[in-house]
Write a protein that holds these residues in place. Sequence first.
Motif, PDB file in Angstrom:
ATOM      1  N   ARG A 489       0.827  -1.213   0.000  1.00 44.55           N
ATOM      2  CA  ARG A 489       0.000   0.000   0.000  1.00 44.55           C
ATOM      3  C   ARG A 489       0.856   1.257   0.000  1.00 44.55           C
ATOM      4  NH1 ARG A 489      -4.734  -1.648   4.420  1.00 44.55           N
ATOM      5  NH2 ARG A 489      -5.565  -3.438   3.212  1.00 44.55           N
ATOM      6  N   ARG A 490       2.040   1.185   0.615  1.00 50.66           N
ATOM      7  CA  ARG A 490       2.916   2.356   0.604  1.00 50.66           C
ATOM      8  C   ARG A 490       4.164   2.063  -0.213  1.00 50.66           C
ATOM      9  NH1 ARG A 490       7.360   2.706   3.858  1.00 50.66           N
ATOM     10  NH2 ARG A 490       7.818   0.935   5.250  1.00 50.66           N
ATOM     11  N   GLN A 491       4.705   3.123  -0.770  1.00 52.52           N
ATOM     12  CA  GLN A 491       5.886   2.969  -1.612  1.00 52.52           C
ATOM     13  C   GLN A 491       7.097   2.603  -0.757  1.00 52.52           C
ATOM     14  OE1 GLN A 491       5.239   3.278  -4.762  1.00 52.52           O
ATOM     15  NE2 GLN A 491       7.241   3.243  -5.781  1.00 52.52           N
ATOM     16  N   ARG A 492       7.812   1.564  -1.174  1.00 49.97           N
ATOM     17  CA  ARG A 492       9.000   1.128  -0.454  1.00 49.97           C
ATOM     18  C   ARG A 492      10.216   1.245  -1.356  1.00 49.97           C
ATOM     19  NH1 ARG A 492       7.298  -4.780   0.717  1.00 49.97           N
ATOM     20  NH2 ARG A 492       6.578  -4.430  -1.415  1.00 49.97           N
ATOM     21  N   SER A 493      11.369   1.202  -0.745  1.00 50.03           N
ATOM     22  CA  SER A 493      12.619   1.316  -1.492  1.00 50.03           C
ATOM     23  C   SER A 493      13.598   0.259  -1.008  1.00 50.03           C
ATOM     24  CB  SER A 493      13.236   2.717  -1.329  1.00 50.03           C
ATOM     25  OG  SER A 493      14.538   2.768  -1.885  1.00 50.03           O
TER      26      SER A 493
END
Length: 643
Positions: A489-493
């Motif tokens: 759901r959230r952008q990860r790196s």
Amino acid sequence: MANNGDQYFNATFRSACHIADFSPLLMRPRARTLNHFSSPLSQGAKPFLPASRVDQTLADNFSALNLSSPASGQMSSISTPSPHVTPVSVLPGNSPSQSPGISPTNSPMLIRRNDSPVPSMRQNPVTVKSASNTIQENVGGTTYFYSPEDFAPQYQGVQVLPSYSYYPGMPAHIAHMKVKTNMPQFFMPDEIKMELLNRHACSLLQIDPAQNPDIPNEVDSYNQLYPLEQSAANPLQKSSTFSYPTTCYKAVNTKDGLTYCLRRIHGFRLANTKCMATIDQWKKLYHPNVVQLKEVFTTTAFGDNSLIFVYDFHPVAETLMLRHFTAPSTLNGYSGTLNAETQRSFTANKGATGANGPRQHAGLLPESLIWAYIVQLSSALRAIHAAGLACGVLDPTKILISSKSRLRINCIGIFDVVNFDSTQGNLVSLVPHYQQEDLVALGKVVLALACNSVMAIQRDHVSNSLELVARNYSADLKNLILYLMGSQRRQRSINDIMPMIGARFYTQLDAAQLRSDVVENELAKEVENGRLFRIMCKLATILERPEFSIDTSWSETGDRYMLKLFRDYIFHQVDEHGSPWIDMAHMVDSLNKLDAGVMDKVTLMSRDEQTMLVVSYAELKQSFESAFSELLSATQQHHNNFA
């Protein structure tokens, strides 16, 4: 071929050196004397010393260097210096910056050209020049102004470099990493040697074209194709990763002569060339943990429309699947089944911990190895994502392992071509989505490695797999897997997992540097072995030559005769029983002394025991270089005549 070590030594220091300076060449004291003579000398044998001509020639050559006698200990005489050069006294063991044996000329440019290119480690402060002592000189219409201080020696305690080279022994900082043996190690360890030999053998593999008619002799500019994968039972079986049948070959490029890996996509027609822009980006990506893409082209050499991806070839590399997961079944692109011990560990021994816990009995991988894989794969993903690309092939069947734990991601760029859809909008906007899938794929690979089974990533087994990881490994490893396989759901790196890796990154860096030290030490041995090999090649070109300049006895007369006897002294020794006496240390020691030209004496005897010579290695070196220079001069003259 001239001796570069001697030339460098003379051009650098141009000074007298005591004969004792060559004594460090002796590697180690010999346990016993060489029994070169298996029987007493014949009645007519007489000790024979070299002719006065040889001694006088050697004396003339060394007198140019003003070598002082070891016994006298007096200073050598020095040629009268020019007015602008300060005389220097030469003592045994000293190495002044100006050569006492070469009278300096009046031109300052020659002195500057002949000065040592090696800066002194200790220098005196440069004195202030006096305007009253300025000297004026006109050379070729150009006026030069210089001061005597410009050419006065400004060095003190200059280090004396030897005129020879040999392997000084294992460095102390890696001695504790090597198995101690009583025998000297002149060559690289068998482990490294076998690995390199296997790579060479794999690079030279060829097939019989008569037994493989389906493999063309040439594909574009590549020939000598050799299949690197076993033929599938069903040739039309599609790859679980690319949805097309694929085949891998080793091939040689006719343009540069290098070996590459060809990945063939069967029956693929390239309908749109817009995807080639992404291929150009992949070709610019270079990373030590990524197999570099070289080029992509289409061909009909296989009887269909095939797409060929050309990569660097890494011989003897195997996939992560073959190294750690070997089983017949297939599931979601992975092959493997849960072994019995791992299955039991999902439900049994839940409370077991410690060194003798489930990890030992279930055959799980060491955590240090898993972290080594994580560091390399995350580093590759970091470079790929930073270039604005997505991997798309992070699969155990597409990850190569070289040596013990060196990983490389293979088959990059194929995903972008076979899944290219021109009807989609902005393709760049889809890259972040595929990058998130790369993180999930990395989490699955790590979970499969931690459970030692690819079945652990099944939805029904994920919870039990995570429980197994929690019981046998650190909390950081479990948290990393949860983060990678968690909600999107959230952008990860990929950079977010660096705190979880923590100091383990330094462990991998330390291991790589220690490995580099060991390999450099082995390379140092081979450098000296190459030098000795060149000496042996020179000897072979001189000795036993049928004729030279219409002289059939050239190799058997003059200075060459001494070299022939020296060859027997090195390689044809016998013991008191007449049996061959083979000692590698003796061979290496003798060749090193010849290359250095030390003043040690050696006794040479003819095979009929009628002639005995007592010569020094310096005399042998002079004869050796003279004979080889004569061959080179004749070769050069022949080429000039036909030029």
